[in-house]
Design an enzyme around this catalytic site. Structure first.
Site, PDB file in Angstrom:
ATOM      1  N   ASN A 114       0.852  -1.192   0.000  1.00 39.27           N
ATOM      2  CA  ASN A 114       0.000   0.000   0.000  1.00 39.27           C
ATOM      3  C   ASN A 114       0.887   1.240   0.000  1.00 39.27           C
ATOM      4  O   ASN A 114       2.023   1.191   0.473  1.00 39.27           O
ATOM      5  CB  ASN A 114      -0.886   0.010   1.250  1.00 39.27           C
ATOM      6  CG  ASN A 114      -1.847   1.183   1.275  1.00 39.27           C
ATOM      7  OD1 ASN A 114      -2.422   1.547   0.242  1.00 39.27           O
ATOM      8  ND2 ASN A 114      -2.028   1.799   2.435  1.00 39.27           N
ATOM      9  N   HIS A 116       0.827   5.268   1.329  1.00 37.60           N
ATOM     10  CA  HIS A 116       0.084   6.108   2.269  1.00 37.60           C
ATOM     11  C   HIS A 116       0.718   7.496   2.305  1.00 37.60           C
ATOM     12  O   HIS A 116       1.944   7.617   2.394  1.00 37.60           O
ATOM     13  CB  HIS A 116       0.112   5.460   3.663  1.00 37.60           C
ATOM     14  CG  HIS A 116      -0.667   6.249   4.666  1.00 37.60           C
ATOM     15  ND1 HIS A 116      -2.047   6.207   4.721  1.00 37.60           N
ATOM     16  CD2 HIS A 116      -0.276   7.112   5.627  1.00 37.60           C
ATOM     17  CE1 HIS A 116      -2.454   7.012   5.684  1.00 37.60           C
ATOM     18  NE2 HIS A 116      -1.402   7.572   6.247  1.00 37.60           N
ATOM     19  N   SER A 143       4.739   6.991   2.347  1.00 34.59           N
ATOM     20  CA  SER A 143       5.337   5.710   2.738  1.00 34.59           C
ATOM     21  C   SER A 143       4.737   4.574   1.920  1.00 34.59           C
ATOM     22  O   SER A 143       3.530   4.560   1.666  1.00 34.59           O
ATOM     23  CB  SER A 143       5.025   5.402   4.213  1.00 34.59           C
ATOM     24  OG  SER A 143       5.383   6.453   5.064  1.00 34.59           O
ATOM     25  N   ASP A 152      -2.707   0.771   7.962  1.00 35.82           N
ATOM     26  CA  ASP A 152      -1.505   1.583   7.700  1.00 35.82           C
ATOM     27  C   ASP A 152      -0.387   1.260   8.688  1.00 35.82           C
ATOM     28  O   ASP A 152       0.469   2.113   8.983  1.00 35.82           O
ATOM     29  CB  ASP A 152      -1.834   3.096   7.754  1.00 35.82           C
ATOM     30  CG  ASP A 152      -2.909   3.481   6.742  1.00 35.82           C
ATOM     31  OD1 ASP A 152      -2.935   2.879   5.655  1.00 35.82           O
ATOM     32  OD2 ASP A 152      -3.716   4.375   7.046  1.00 35.82           O
TER      33      ASP A 152
HETATM   34  C1  GRF Z   1      -2.830   8.704  -2.560  1.00 38.23           C
HETATM   35  O1  GRF Z   1      -2.510   9.864  -1.855  1.00 38.23           O
HETATM   36  C2  GRF Z   1      -2.414   7.478  -1.792  1.00 38.23           C
HETATM   37  O2  GRF Z   1      -1.282   7.664  -1.003  1.00 38.23           O
HETATM   38  C3  GRF Z   1      -3.612   7.253  -0.894  1.00 38.23           C
HETATM   39  O3  GRF Z   1      -4.721   7.583  -1.672  1.00 38.23           O
HETATM   40  C4  GRF Z   1      -4.340   8.533  -2.684  1.00 38.23           C
HETATM   41  C5  GRF Z   1      -4.714   7.924  -3.982  1.00 38.23           C
HETATM   42  O4  GRF Z   1      -4.510   8.789  -5.067  1.00 38.23           O
HETATM   43  N1  GRF Z   1      -3.618   5.897  -0.372  1.00 38.23           N
HETATM   44  P1  GRF Z   1      -4.631   8.241  -6.551  1.00 38.23           P
HETATM   45  O5  GRF Z   1      -6.002   7.585  -6.664  1.00 38.23           O
HETATM   46  O6  GRF Z   1      -3.525   7.264  -6.784  1.00 38.23           O
HETATM   47  O7  GRF Z   1      -4.517   9.444  -7.425  1.00 38.23           O
END
Ligand code: GRF
Length: 226
Positions: A114, A116, A143, A152
């Site tokens: 994932n 984050h 991260s 997370d």
């Molecule tokens: C990103 O900021 C990611 O870190 C978080 O959700 C957002 C997704 O953005 N988990 P996208 O859909 O990839 O533009």
């Protein structure tokens, strides 16, 4: 005689919205930087913009709408059954906004990543940019981590930092962090696809066989004065 090239790692990518990280991954594959085969993109939201990005790239898409399932377990089961049709070596969460149950997470133990938008363990959960501003952080970032049952909370493998400017708003900070995310995620995915990034029986992340006691850091990339 040359060695046959290793087959790219089959992956499935889960999204819920915009899909800009998905786009960055698609582009990294297109540039030959990422030895993966994106078998499918799955969204829990029918309106996710990322679905169009996948379609444009010729990738199979599916919507598994969580609102159509009685409970989390039923949704997780349907999602898992669908993902497993593609036999992925890695499941990539790219802005996937549903909490996943224990059994689902256990099924993909050590093969689900994932991204984050914070320097974990700081600010798990939502609204990370505003929370970083409210806390007076001078540095913020993103991260990549293995997914475990703790939201997370799995071992962090790679981070990137951005300095926080006095004039920053949540939106300006989010934009700079997102730019970093697009650089960061393909790096960690490449490590995994090359077999360099692994997860052991004790729930630890390893890079090149060495336990990552602290995440690797990607240096600040924008270089813009703040
Ligand atoms: C990103 O900021 C990611 O870190 C978080 O959700 C957002 C997704 O953005 N988990 P996208 O859909 O990839 O533009």
């Amino acid at each position: 005689m040359t060695e046959p090239a290793t087959a790219p790692l089959p992956v499935v990518i889960l999204i819920s919205g915009r899909g800009s990280n998905l786009q960055a991954i698609i582009e990294a594959v297109g540039q030959g930087e990422l030895p993966i085969d994106i078998r499918a993109v799955v969204s829990n939201r029918p309106q996710a913009n990322g679905l169009q990005r996948a379609t444009r790239a010729g990738i199979a898409t599916t919507v598994i709408d969580h609102t159509r399932y009685a409970d989390r377990q039923a949704f997780d089961q349907a999602l898992q059954a669908h993902i497993d049709r593609y036999q992925p070596g890695l499941v990539i969460l790219a802005g996937f906004m549903r909490l996943l149950g224990k059994e689902f997470v256990a099924h993909y133990r050590g093969r689900m990543l994932n991204i984050h938008p914070s320097l974990l363990p700081d600010f798990p959960g939502l609204n990370t940019h505003q929370r970083a501003l409210d806390a007076g952080c001078k540095v913020h970032g993103a991260s990549v981590h293995f997914v475990t049952v703790d939201m997370d909370g799995g071992p962090v493998v790679l981070q990137a930092h951005v300095p926080v400017a006095v004039r920053d708003t949540a939106a300006s900070l989010a934009a700079r962090v997102l730019e970093l995310e697009h650089r960061l995620y393909p790096v960690a995915i490449r490590w995994f696809a090359e077999g360099r990034l692994t997860f052991n029986d004790h729930g630890q992340a390893l890079l090149d066989g060495i336990i990552l006691n602290a995440p690797r850091q990607l240096p600040a990339l924008t270089g813009k004065p703040v």
